[in-house]
Design an enzyme around this catalytic site. Structure first.
Site, PDB file in Angstrom:
ATOM      1  N   SER A 113       0.603  -1.138   0.391  1.00 22.25           N
ATOM      2  CA  SER A 113       0.073  -0.377  -0.140  1.00 22.25           C
ATOM      3  C   SER A 113       0.829   1.122  -0.251  1.00 22.25           C
ATOM      4  O   SER A 113       0.364   2.654  -0.410  1.00 22.25           O
ATOM      5  CB  SER A 113      -0.897  -0.147   0.937  1.00 22.25           C
ATOM      6  OG  SER A 113      -0.566  -0.603   2.356  1.00 22.25           O
ATOM      7  N   HIS A 139      -5.357  -4.716  -1.837  1.00 21.80           N
ATOM      8  CA  HIS A 139      -5.157  -3.450  -2.858  1.00 21.80           C
ATOM      9  C   HIS A 139      -4.836  -3.540  -4.458  1.00 21.80           C
ATOM     10  O   HIS A 139      -4.625  -2.982  -5.225  1.00 21.80           O
ATOM     11  CB  HIS A 139      -3.732  -2.646  -2.570  1.00 21.80           C
ATOM     12  CG  HIS A 139      -3.940  -2.022  -1.439  1.00 21.80           C
ATOM     13  ND1 HIS A 139      -4.901  -0.590  -1.391  1.00 21.80           N
ATOM     14  CD2 HIS A 139      -3.844  -1.594   0.033  1.00 21.80           C
ATOM     15  CE1 HIS A 139      -5.081  -0.056  -0.207  1.00 21.80           C
ATOM     16  NE2 HIS A 139      -4.276  -1.355   0.910  1.00 21.80           N
ATOM     17  N   LYS A 180     -12.456  -2.204  -0.342  1.00 20.91           N
ATOM     18  CA  LYS A 180     -11.651  -1.178  -1.387  1.00 20.91           C
ATOM     19  C   LYS A 180     -12.674  -1.472  -2.948  1.00 20.91           C
ATOM     20  O   LYS A 180     -14.034  -0.463  -2.907  1.00 20.91           O
ATOM     21  CB  LYS A 180     -10.751  -1.435  -1.272  1.00 20.91           C
ATOM     22  CG  LYS A 180     -10.097  -1.054   0.117  1.00 20.91           C
ATOM     23  CD  LYS A 180      -7.949  -1.570   0.552  1.00 20.91           C
ATOM     24  CE  LYS A 180      -8.071  -0.886   1.451  1.00 20.91           C
ATOM     25  NZ  LYS A 180      -7.417  -2.082   2.244  1.00 20.91           N
TER      26      LYS A 180
HETATM   27  C1  PLP Z   1      -7.383  -2.673   4.633  1.00 24.26           C
HETATM   28  C2  PLP Z   1      -6.568  -4.360   4.442  1.00 24.26           C
HETATM   29  C3  PLP Z   1      -6.756  -4.775   5.192  1.00 24.26           C
HETATM   30  C4  PLP Z   1      -8.132  -5.021   6.131  1.00 24.26           C
HETATM   31  O1  PLP Z   1      -8.516  -5.159   5.432  1.00 24.26           O
HETATM   32  P1  PLP Z   1     -10.234  -4.495   6.189  1.00 24.26           P
HETATM   33  O2  PLP Z   1     -11.400  -5.334   5.150  1.00 24.26           O
HETATM   34  O3  PLP Z   1     -11.120  -3.097   6.424  1.00 24.26           O
HETATM   35  O4  PLP Z   1     -10.575  -5.465   7.228  1.00 24.26           O
HETATM   36  C5  PLP Z   1      -5.983  -6.056   5.076  1.00 24.26           C
HETATM   37  N1  PLP Z   1      -5.243  -6.654   4.070  1.00 24.26           N
HETATM   38  C6  PLP Z   1      -5.102  -5.711   3.605  1.00 24.26           C
HETATM   39  C7  PLP Z   1      -3.318  -5.759   2.810  1.00 24.26           C
HETATM   40  C8  PLP Z   1      -5.097  -3.676   4.032  1.00 24.26           C
HETATM   41  O5  PLP Z   1      -4.669  -3.164   3.050  1.00 24.26           O
END
Ligand code: PLP
Length: 395
Positions: free
Chosen positions: A182, A210, A241
């Site tokens: 990220s 992502h 996301k």
């Molecule tokens: C955002 C994210 C998570 C967490 O996801 P949620 O569904 O918001 O709990 C886990 N792993 C990665 C790589 C993320 O970017």
């Protein structure tokens, strides 16, 4: 009794504030979108994970409302007692279909999917080999498991190979990585990881938070990007996301793995089912993505346009195949000033610095979305140029 703890907490909070690390939240008074209202001002949003621009999509909102009419508001139960509806099963099938996997299990969030994946599958006889930049939820999930832990530097295949060599003594080995990291937006070298996994008899798990909806010819994640369908044993991902941005997570992969998680994964067994509106809306997301690549292709076009223009303007940008674009400034204070000035210009971006990124690697992270249009992108690029001039930044 609280008095002593209160004193301690007050000092702790002060030290966070003194270090300049106290996180303040900006209040949005509109829906999440490319244009949002923040503090009475309309700004362009370049820091949401709204990759496909679906957070405010009319068809998805309608699907959520419709599903509340047919299936109610809440489940008031975990899945195995009385918390599974037809739409939960259909959503699991839709996720499997999208990723080309055998079966899927839903969680309240991907944080839970990662938290609940290791402990049921691995014991102290086994090894978990993890990329050093993996998400916090993977780190926590690994902590909950008794397996021996190995860590390799971000995407460093020599270090990974050394870990695999060392881990030959263990019964089972699993390599775990984020699909897209990220902070830099770099994609994990899944082809090389799969080759090493084959050579050293390891399983492979990838967190697609992502990468799903973003990488690959039609956005179907690392399987599609590297043409490695069938080589990855476990994918985890989020509905929070690209896939609408609501909430919810999943683990998808080999049938027996998913089966065992249904029996033993603690965040699944002891936490509520996702609400019907989320299940219904997410089903609509996958239907829309099956019907058309339009959302994904506009995201790809936007990333391409933004990167090309920013590079032509002489900005120092990390190479990426994802929707994350790290504009390097290196200096922590500058990254904060830069982001604040961008907001004055109506562009909402975030500056990151140590400890979120290494010392001397401060940057502005720009996240592109299918919801941005050319005018939005040009405004953002112009603002970057203007602020760079004002702050006399060299790169
Ligand atoms: C955002 C994210 C998570 C967490 O996801 P949620 O569904 O918001 O709990 C886990 N792993 C990665 C790589 C993320 O970017």
């Amino acid at each position: 009794m609280y008095g002593d703890l209160k004193k301690y907490l007050t000092a702790e909070l002060q030290s966070i504030e003194d270090a300049g690390l106290y996180k303040k939240e900006r209040i949005i008074t509109s829906s999440q979108s490319s244009e949002i209202e923040v503090g009475g001002k309309t700004v362009l949003n370049f820091c949401a994970n709204n990759y496909l621009g679906l957070s405010n999509n009319a068809r998805i909102i309608e699907a959520a409302k419709r599903t509340m009419d047919t299936h109610g508001f809440g489940m008031s139960s975990v899945r195995f007692i009385c918390g599974t509806q037809d739409i939960h099963k259909r959503l699991e099938a839709a996720v499997s279909n999208y990723f080309g996997t055998e079966d899927t299990i839903l969680y309240a969030a991907c944080f839970d999917a990662n938290g609940g994946v290791f402990e049921p599958l691995f014991s102290d006889e086994d090894a978990i080999i993890s990329d050093s930049l993996n998400h916090a939820s993977i780190i926590d999930g690994v902590r909950l498991c008794k397996a021996k832990r190995y860590r390799y530097a971000n995407a460093d295949m020599n270090e990974l190979e050394n870990c695999l060599l060392e881990a030959q003594a263990q019964r089972f080995r699993i390599i775990v990585t984020d699909g897209v990291f990220s902070m830099d937006g770099n994609v994990a070298p899944m082809d090389k990881i799969c080759n090493l996994a084959e050579k050293y008899k390891a399983l492979v798990m990838v967190d697609e938070c992502h990468s799903a909806g973003v990488v690959g010819k039609t956005g179907r994640g690392v399987n599609e990007l590297f043409n490695i369908c069938g080589h990855i044993d476990i994918h985890t991902g989020t509905f929070g996301k690209a896939f609408g941005g609501g909430i919810g997570g999943f683990t998808t992969g080999r049938k027996e793995i998913i089966d065992l998680l249904r029996q033993r994964s603690r965040p699944y067994l002891f936490s509520n089912s996702i609400p019907p509106a989320i299940a219904g809306a997410s089903l609509e997301v996958f239907k829309m993505l099956d019907e058309s690549d339009a959302f994904h292709s506009s995201l790809v076009e936007n990333v391409e346009y933004f990167r090309t223009k920013m590079l032509a303007s002489g900005f120092d940008i990390k190479p990426t195949q994802s929707a994350i674009c790290a504009v390097m400034l290196y200096d922590a204070k500058l990254s904060q000033e830069f982001a604040a000035r961008m907001l004055d210009e109506g562009i909402y971006v975030t500056g990151f610095y140590y400890p979120v990124v290494p010392h001397g690697q401060a940057r502005i992270r720009v996240q592109l979305s299918a919801a941005h249009n050319r005018t939005h992108l040009d405004k953002c690029i112009n603002a970057f140029n203007k602020v760079r001039g004002e702050l006399r930044v060299k790169n």
